[in-house]
Design an enzyme around this catalytic site. Structure first.
Site, PDB file in Angstrom:
ATOM      1  N   MET A  88       0.847  -1.357  -0.071  1.00  0.00           N
ATOM      2  CA  MET A  88      -0.009   0.068   0.315  1.00  0.00           C
ATOM      3  C   MET A  88       0.778   1.221  -0.206  1.00  0.00           C
ATOM      4  O   MET A  88       0.708   1.944   0.762  1.00  0.00           O
ATOM      5  CB  MET A  88      -1.150   0.085   1.119  1.00  0.00           C
ATOM      6  N   GLY A  89       1.855   1.499  -1.361  1.00  0.00           N
ATOM      7  CA  GLY A  89       2.224   2.701  -1.198  1.00  0.00           C
ATOM      8  C   GLY A  89       1.526   3.678  -1.905  1.00  0.00           C
ATOM      9  O   GLY A  89       0.247   3.292  -1.930  1.00  0.00           O
ATOM     10  N   ILE A 127       1.131   3.771  -5.297  1.00  0.00           N
ATOM     11  CA  ILE A 127       0.189   3.380  -6.299  1.00  0.00           C
ATOM     12  C   ILE A 127      -0.941   2.554  -5.687  1.00  0.00           C
ATOM     13  O   ILE A 127      -2.245   2.407  -6.171  1.00  0.00           O
ATOM     14  CB  ILE A 127       1.029   2.401  -7.254  1.00  0.00           C
ATOM     15  N   SER A 181       3.738  -5.608 -10.054  1.00  0.00           N
ATOM     16  CA  SER A 181       4.802  -5.280  -9.366  1.00  0.00           C
ATOM     17  C   SER A 181       6.134  -5.683 -10.027  1.00  0.00           C
ATOM     18  O   SER A 181       6.727  -5.212 -10.828  1.00  0.00           O
ATOM     19  CB  SER A 181       4.683  -5.970  -7.855  1.00  0.00           C
ATOM     20  N   ARG A 182       6.673  -7.031  -9.692  1.00  0.00           N
ATOM     21  CA  ARG A 182       7.516  -7.649 -10.226  1.00  0.00           C
ATOM     22  C   ARG A 182       7.390  -9.257 -10.188  1.00  0.00           C
ATOM     23  O   ARG A 182       6.840  -9.742  -9.283  1.00  0.00           O
ATOM     24  CB  ARG A 182       9.008  -7.498  -9.399  1.00  0.00           C
ATOM     25  N   GLU A 204      12.092 -11.618 -17.931  1.00  0.00           N
ATOM     26  CA  GLU A 204      11.464 -10.494 -19.122  1.00  0.00           C
ATOM     27  C   GLU A 204      12.575 -10.341 -19.977  1.00  0.00           C
ATOM     28  O   GLU A 204      13.745 -10.015 -19.582  1.00  0.00           O
ATOM     29  CB  GLU A 204      11.045  -9.153 -18.389  1.00  0.00           C
ATOM     30  N   HIS A 239       4.945  -5.678 -19.398  1.00  0.00           N
ATOM     31  CA  HIS A 239       5.287  -4.602 -18.385  1.00  0.00           C
ATOM     32  C   HIS A 239       5.276  -3.146 -18.935  1.00  0.00           C
ATOM     33  O   HIS A 239       6.276  -2.635 -19.161  1.00  0.00           O
ATOM     34  CB  HIS A 239       6.953  -4.918 -18.066  1.00  0.00           C
TER      35      HIS A 239
HETATM   36  C1  DGY Z   1       8.690   0.638 -12.087  1.00  0.00           C
HETATM   37  O1  DGY Z   1       8.610   1.829 -12.491  1.00  0.00           O
HETATM   38  O2  DGY Z   1       9.249   0.111 -11.581  1.00  0.00           O
HETATM   39  C2  DGY Z   1       7.653  -0.121 -13.216  1.00  0.00           C
HETATM   40  O3  DGY Z   1       7.694  -1.082 -13.105  1.00  0.00           O
HETATM   41  C3  DGY Z   1       7.792   0.632 -14.851  1.00  0.00           C
HETATM   42  O4  DGY Z   1       6.595   0.119 -15.536  1.00  0.00           O
END
Ligand code: DGY
Length: 322
Positions: free
Chosen positions: A156-157, A159, A238-239, A268, A287
């Site tokens: 919960m940052g 974004i 996220s990742r 990726e 992505h």
């Molecule tokens: C980030 O900024 O970390 C995002 O994954 C880029 O789309």
């Protein structure tokens, strides 16, 4: 006095780089969609005073220890798991990233991916383009509702908070899980903190927005998917390495969960034969979380400003070690 030299590892928009052009000589990898090879990055880093890197570049100890003049690395992303922050710190290198400017665009994409997954938008479009629409059916490509459902946000940052705002417009109940509680956000948006386990078992949509760290690596594993509702959708912006992709594949192909929306992958770019890209109930994206033209230009501009400030001995706008 000669100007410092800054190397940029991708072809970027020239006008967004104005703050840097005024103070530095710039070298730039000439391709937009093709990464700078490691050997070239090593050669450039060895003579550069600053680097503007992409999330696909590994800025590790080996690279930095052969970059004696580098004072600043600005990463064109909010995430910086591609950078050995400790090694940079030990060499006195300032690492910068691009928070805030990408918050709203990334939240837009996260919500779009959630909606596309639930309402089978991409699947329906592909199906129609293949000429398969021969008649109307009551459950033809019927998906799941979004409004009034429960959204669980992991991470919960800013974004996550922006995503919660969007969800509130759809009358969703919002749960979140985070390292620290966010009383202000709870009060402002009416969202509730939940343990990871409760969030997994109560949410209809689980959205991963947490940074990749040793603690979050593979946190979405078999045990996590087992705890989700069979009707749940898992969305990752996220990742990719936060997810055990084999466990996710098993979950979406055996009906443990209803589907997934993935903007990120462990490796990726993914191979075109990656099993998760072959499923109707998994919406995949390459992505593009922050990829609106306006936002990408703002990210480039911020990187340019950060490098210019550090090269002038000033405080960067968005360092990761303020
Ligand atoms: C980030 O900024 O970390 C995002 O994954 C880029 O789309």
């Amino acid at each position: 006095m000669t100007k410092p030299y800054v190397y940029i590892t991708r072809k970027l928009d020239e006008t967004s780089l104005t703050p840097l052009k005024e103070v530095a000589h710039i070298g730039m990898w000439p391709h937009e969609d093709e990464p700078c090879p490691r050997e070239e990055l090593e050669i450039q880093a060895a003579k550069a005073d600053g680097l503007l890197t992409m999330l696909s570049d590994q800025v590790d100890e080996a690279l930095l220890s052969n970059a004696p003049n580098v004072k600043v690395v600005a990463n064109l992303a909010v995430g910086y798991d591609n950078i050995d922050v400790q090694a940079a710190k030990e060499q006195g290198i300032i690492v910068c990233h691009t928070p805030d400017v990408l918050t709203e665009s990334t939240a837009d994409l996260a919500f779009a991916l959630l909606m596309a997954s639930a309402r089978r938008i991409v699947e329906a479009s592909d199906w129609m383009k293949k000429g398969k629409w021969t008649g109307w059916g009551p459950f033809l490509l019927a998906g799941a509702d979004i409004h009034h459902k429960t959204l669980g946000i992991v991470g919960m940052g800013s974004i996550g908070t922006a995503l919660a705002k969007r969800a509130k417009g759809f009358d969703m109940k919002v749960l979140y899980h985070n390292r620290s509680r966010k009383p202000e956000v709870e009060k402002q948006l009416g969202v509730s903190y939940a343990s990871f386990e409760d969030l997994l078992s109560e949410s209809d949509f689980i959205v991963c927005l947490t940074p990749l760290t040793p603690e979050t690596k593979l946190m979405f594993n078999e045990k996590a998917f087992d705890q989700m509702k069979r009707s749940a959708y898992f969305i990752n912006v996220s990742r990719g390495q936060t997810v055990d992709e084999d466990a996710l594949y098993e979950a979406v192909t055996t009906g443990k969960i209803a589907g997934a929306g993935l903007d990120v992958f462990s490796q990726e770019p993914v191979s075109p034969t990656h099993p998760l890209t072959k499923l109707n109930n998994v919406t995949v994206l390459p992505h593009i979380g922050s990829a609106s033209v306006e936002t990408r230009k703002a990210m480039m501009h911020l990187c340019a400003e950060n490098i210019a400030l550090v090269l002038h001995g000033k405080q960067a706008k968005t360092p990761i070690h303020p």
